[in-house]
Design an enzyme around this catalytic site. Structure first.
Site, short mmCIF file in Angstrom:
data_model
loop_
_atom_site.label_atom_id
_atom_site.label_comp_id
_atom_site.label_asym_id
_atom_site.label_seq_id
_atom_site.Cartn_x
_atom_site.Cartn_y
_atom_site.Cartn_z
N LYS A 7 0.84 -1.21 0.00
CA LYS A 7 0.00 0.00 0.00
C LYS A 7 0.86 1.25 0.00
O LYS A 7 0.64 2.18 -0.79
CB LYS A 7 -0.89 0.01 1.25
CG LYS A 7 -1.62 1.31 1.48
CD LYS A 7 -2.48 1.27 2.71
CE LYS A 7 -1.83 1.78 3.96
NZ LYS A 7 -1.62 3.24 4.01
N ASN A 8 1.85 1.28 0.88
CA ASN A 8 2.62 2.52 1.03
C ASN A 8 3.56 2.77 -0.14
O ASN A 8 4.12 3.87 -0.25
CB ASN A 8 3.42 2.50 2.34
CG ASN A 8 2.49 2.58 3.54
OD1 ASN A 8 1.37 3.05 3.43
ND2 ASN A 8 2.95 2.09 4.68
N CYS A 49 -5.33 12.52 12.95
CA CYS A 49 -5.97 11.19 12.91
C CYS A 49 -5.75 10.53 14.25
O CYS A 49 -5.25 11.15 15.18
CB CYS A 49 -5.39 10.36 11.78
SG CYS A 49 -3.74 9.83 12.13
N ARG A 75 -0.03 14.80 12.97
CA ARG A 75 0.46 14.52 11.61
C ARG A 75 0.57 15.77 10.75
O ARG A 75 -0.20 15.97 9.80
CB ARG A 75 -0.41 13.44 10.95
CG ARG A 75 -0.44 12.17 11.77
CD ARG A 75 -1.06 11.02 11.06
NE ARG A 75 -0.20 10.45 10.03
CZ ARG A 75 -0.52 9.38 9.32
NH1 ARG A 75 -1.66 8.77 9.55
NH2 ARG A 75 0.29 8.91 8.41
N ASP A 126 4.51 1.09 11.64
CA ASP A 126 3.34 0.36 11.15
C ASP A 126 3.26 -1.08 11.65
O ASP A 126 2.27 -1.76 11.39
CB ASP A 126 3.31 0.37 9.61
CG ASP A 126 2.71 1.65 9.07
OD1 ASP A 126 2.15 2.44 9.86
OD2 ASP A 126 2.79 1.87 7.84
N ARG A 186 -8.64 -0.49 4.68
CA ARG A 186 -7.80 0.52 4.02
C ARG A 186 -6.47 -0.10 3.58
O ARG A 186 -5.87 0.37 2.61
CB ARG A 186 -7.49 1.67 5.00
CG ARG A 186 -8.65 2.61 5.23
CD ARG A 186 -8.18 3.82 5.99
NE ARG A 186 -6.89 4.23 5.48
CZ ARG A 186 -5.86 4.64 6.21
NH1 ARG A 186 -5.98 4.73 7.51
NH2 ARG A 186 -4.72 4.96 5.66
#
Ligand code: UD1
Length: 434
Positions: free
Chosen positions: A22-23, A117, A122, A312, A404
């Protein structure tokens, strides 16, 4: 609302393949905005975040279509809209990746300012610093970042992008993409060295950019007037691989082969698992076997920029260490407030306290299943794997966070022997649509 219902206590056994990251794919997709040709991305995971970014790209004038599973083809068709709306940006912070490319290619961009978030404020100051260094005039207007390149083109510059928490993946990506079309040479000092930045830089070079120093904190970019089409195969998701490895480590009796990963991207995670008593056998560059035979030992770990332990994979590790024999300390040096999963884990019987940026984890003998609520993507994964280790039934709510970033997570865990089922409205709707 959808939820995952898990019956705990089953070891994981078998083989799981890792999907594209994803990243990595999000900045690659944003970079296709810079291209005057056709771009083809393969090994693209079908995730909510990917779909959100595709929606944004379509709004700003691209055709961006799936061509069979895992392949996305993009082409810029129109230049009349350079606005990324709040409704889309608020779904995913990584939407800010379109700011640099839009500005560099069109001389103007309006991108809704991403909010905070579940894991803190952030900020985006380093993104703006990088783009301002390239000559952009940037202001805030009604919650939007409004950026202009005087005369329509950015100009090369030297900029240091180190921040209070180290280098920034997002700011490096945005500045790098913009610098590729700037007039002259740019030097990014303090650039992030995450594999996702390397992937992006190689992709940009295949599009015709001239980036040197890839893999180092000093990127040197010689701007070019235009970029063409290119293809990329998205690198395996190191966080997904780490999540499966930690899940296997958490569940006694597990024996899982994880394939299609990049072993060299996971050194810090595998090192901590081994220190905690999990057997990690590297089979080759792209496969490991993870076994849990003995007791779990406590460890101390801090999340830091790559190649150190990734933020993560922090929440998942806390789940695992909650069942270790002794006291572990997990310190979050990227997002010091990224600890919303602790309260939910404690509801399951864990004994974890937050002290400043650290989680102090006193290992307990068992977790007991209950209803828990995910607060963000990785917290969701952490609660799922805790549920698989807990006695009885765990129900994980707010699944949109999980979707997500993990594709068919529960199906892949089921295939490894977990008892886990998705229930709720959308699951039923999806089955009907299929
Ligand atoms: C970070 C992680 C990334 C992970 C993502 C989502 C790092 C270095 N980055 O990326 O691997 O996938 O979270 O969980 O581990 N910062 C500023 N100003 C800015 C931008 C960032 O101060 O303009 C700070 C952030 O608050 C953070 C640190 O710098 O403390 C790293 O930021 P960055 O890498 O940009 O964050 P993400 O791109 O979200």
């Amino acid at each position: 609302m959808e939820k995952l219902v898990i019956e705990g206590g089953r070891p994981l056994r078998g083989t799981v393949r890792v999907n594209g990251a994803k990243n990595a794919v999000l900045p690659l997709l944003a970079a296709t905005l810079l291209s005057e040709g056709r771009c083809v991305l393969r090994n693209v995971p079908d995730l909510f975040d990917v779909r959100t970014l595709l929606d944004i790209l379509r709004e700003v004038g691209l055709t961006a279509d799936w061509r069979g599973p895992g392949t996305v083809v993009t082409r810029v068709e129109r230049h009349d809209c350079s606005v990324a709306r709040y409704e889309l940006v608020s779904k995913m912070r990584a939407s800010i990746y379109v700011l640099g490319p839009l500005l560099a290619r069109r001389g103007f961009a309006r991108v809704s300012l991403p909010g905070g978030c579940a894991f803190g404020l952030r900020p985006v100051d380093l993104h703006l610093k990088g783009l301002r260094a390239l000559g952009a005039e940037i202001g805030l207007d009604h919650g939007d970042i409004v950026a202009r390149a005087p005369g329509g083109r950015l100009r090369g510059a030297r900029v240091f992008l180190g921040g209070p928490m180290g280098s920034s993946v997002g700011a490096t990506a945005n500045t790098l993409m913009a610098a590729c079309l700037a007039d002259g040479k740019s030097v990014i000092e303090g650039a992030a060295c995450e594999p996702e930045i390397d992937e992006l830089a190689h992709f940009l070079n295949r599009m015709g950019a001239t980036i040197e120093g890839i893999g180092t904190p000093r990127l040197v970019i010689t701007g070019v007037p235009a970029l063409g089409g290119a293809a990329a195969h998205v690198v395996p998701d190191r966080i997904e691989a780490g999540t499966f490895a930690i899940a296997a480590g958490l569940l006694p009796g597990s024996d899982v082969r994880i394939e299609d990963l990049r072993v060299d991207h996971l050194s810090a995670v595998f090192d901590k698992l081994a220190e905690a008593g999990v057997e990690v056998t590297v089979e080759d560059d792209s496969a490991v076997r993870v076994r849990r035979t003995g007791e779990l030992r406590p460890v101390h770990v801090a999340t830091l920029p790559y190649p150190a332990y990734p933020t993560d994979c922090q929440a998942q590790l806390v789940s695992m260490l909650s069942l270790a024999r002794g006291i572990s300390v997990v310190t979050e040096k990227i997002y010091p407030d990224r600890f919303h999963h602790l309260a939910e884990l404690n509801r399951m019987g864990a004994d974890v306290q937050k002290e400043g940026p650290s989680a102090i984890i006193r290992g307990v003998d068992r977790l007991s299943g209950c209803d828990v609520e995910a607060s963000d993507l990785r917290a969701a994964a952490a609660l799922v794997i805790a549920g698989m280790a807990a006695e009885g039934k765990t129900t994980v709510h707010k699944l949109h966070h999980l979707d997500r970033g993990y594709e068919r997570f529960e199906e892949r865990l089921q295939a490894l022997g977990a008892s886990i089922e998705r229930q709720g409205k959308q699951a039923a709707a999806a089955r009907t649509a299929a």
